[in-house]
Motif scaffolding. Structure first.
Motif, short mmCIF file in Angstrom:
data_model
loop_
_atom_site.label_atom_id
_atom_site.label_comp_id
_atom_site.label_asym_id
_atom_site.label_seq_id
_atom_site.Cartn_x
_atom_site.Cartn_y
_atom_site.Cartn_z
N ASN A 89 -35.74 28.17 -46.28
CA ASN A 89 -34.53 28.56 -45.55
C ASN A 89 -33.27 27.95 -46.14
N GLY A 90 -33.38 27.39 -47.35
CA GLY A 90 -32.21 26.86 -48.03
C GLY A 90 -31.88 25.42 -47.72
N TRP A 91 -32.71 24.77 -46.92
CA TRP A 91 -32.45 23.38 -46.56
C TRP A 91 -33.23 22.44 -47.46
N THR A 92 -32.69 22.21 -48.66
CA THR A 92 -33.31 21.28 -49.60
C THR A 92 -33.11 19.86 -49.10
N ARG A 93 -33.79 18.94 -49.73
CA ARG A 93 -33.62 17.52 -49.38
C ARG A 93 -32.15 17.11 -49.54
N LYS A 94 -31.53 17.54 -50.65
CA LYS A 94 -30.14 17.17 -50.91
C LYS A 94 -29.21 17.73 -49.83
N ARG A 95 -29.37 18.99 -49.49
CA ARG A 95 -28.51 19.59 -48.46
C ARG A 95 -28.73 18.93 -47.10
N SER A 96 -30.00 18.68 -46.75
CA SER A 96 -30.31 18.05 -45.46
C SER A 96 -29.72 16.66 -45.37
N ASN A 97 -29.91 15.87 -46.43
CA ASN A 97 -29.38 14.51 -46.42
C ASN A 97 -27.86 14.49 -46.35
N ALA A 98 -27.20 15.47 -46.98
CA ALA A 98 -25.74 15.52 -46.94
C ALA A 98 -25.25 15.95 -45.56
N ALA A 99 -25.89 16.95 -44.96
CA ALA A 99 -25.46 17.47 -43.66
C ALA A 99 -25.78 16.52 -42.51
N LEU A 100 -26.83 15.70 -42.70
CA LEU A 100 -27.28 14.82 -41.62
C LEU A 100 -27.24 13.36 -42.05
N ALA A 101 -26.19 12.99 -42.74
CA ALA A 101 -26.01 11.61 -43.20
C ALA A 101 -25.76 10.69 -42.01
N PRO A 102 -26.16 9.43 -42.12
CA PRO A 102 -25.87 8.48 -41.04
C PRO A 102 -24.39 8.49 -40.68
N GLY A 103 -24.11 8.49 -39.37
CA GLY A 103 -22.75 8.53 -38.88
C GLY A 103 -22.25 9.92 -38.54
N THR A 104 -22.99 10.95 -38.94
CA THR A 104 -22.58 12.32 -38.65
C THR A 104 -22.72 12.60 -37.15
N LYS A 105 -21.67 13.18 -36.58
CA LYS A 105 -21.71 13.55 -35.16
C LYS A 105 -22.28 14.95 -35.02
N VAL A 106 -23.28 15.09 -34.16
CA VAL A 106 -23.97 16.36 -33.96
C VAL A 106 -24.22 16.56 -32.46
N VAL A 107 -24.72 17.73 -32.13
CA VAL A 107 -25.21 18.01 -30.78
C VAL A 107 -26.68 18.34 -30.94
#
Length: 143
Positions: free
Chosen positions: A83-101
Motif C-alpha cells: 500500500n506504499g507504506w515503506t519503512r522509510k515513509r512510515s518512520n517519517a510520518a510517525l516519528a516521535p513527537g508527531t501529533k496524531v489522532v
C-alpha cells in the motif's frame, strides 16, 4: 541408520512448524472493539516489525494525566509495502513527537495495550487504517 535420522528430522520439523503456527495469537479476540476510542495522541515510537507493526503513543486525559499506550496494527510490513507504506515513509510520518489522532480497541486483559484501527494526522488525513471501523459486536444474549 540414515533412514531413521531422516524420519526423526522430518518428525521434529513437523512438530516445530505446528508449534510455530499455533503460537500466533488471535488478534481479533484479544481486543474489545465494543470499547474502541478515538483520542488525540503524540507518537513516542514506531516499530516496523513482524508480525505486526507497533505504535507507541501518549494520550493526555482531561485532567492532564498522560497514559502511555502500546498498540499493534493488523497490517504486517508486507501489506504496508503493498500500500506504499515503506519503512522509510512510515518512520517519517510517525516519528516521535508527531501529533496524531488514534482510534484503537483496548486489550480485553486490561492495561494500556490496544489494537490500533486508524491513525490520522492532526489535519484529518488518514495515515494508516483498517478502513471503516466495524461496528461493535452485538451484546451477548441474556437469560
Amino acid at each position: 541408520m540414515m533412514r531413521s535420522r531422516s524420519v526423526a528430522a522430518t518428525a521434529i520439523a513437523v512438530v516445530w512448524l505446528g508449534m510455530a503456527s499455533s503460537a500466533h495469537h488471535g488478534t481479533n479476540i484479544s481486543y474489545d472493539r465494543s470499547k474502541q476510542f478515538t483520542a488525540p495522541a503524540v507518537v513516542t515510537d514506531f516499530k516496523y516489525v513482524n508480525p505486526h507493526v507497533q505504535l507507541f503513543f501518549d494520550v493526555t486525559d482531561d485532567k492532564g494525566k498522560v497514559r502511555h499506550w502500546s498498540g499493534e496494527l493488523l497490517p504486517n510490513p508486507a501489506m504496508l509495502v503493498r500500500n506504499g507504506w515503506t519503512r522509510k515513509r512510515s518512520n517519517a510520518a510517525l516519528a516521535p513527537g508527531t501529533k496524531v489522532v488514534v482510534t484503537a480497541a483496548p486489550a480485553r486483559a486490561g492495561g494500556d495495550t490496544a489494537l490500533v484501527l486508524r491513525i490520522e494526522s492532526e489535519s484529518g488525513e488518514d495515515l494508516l487504517s483498517l478502513g471503516p471501523a466495524p461496528p461493535p459486536p452485538p451484546a451477548a444474549p441474556t437469560r
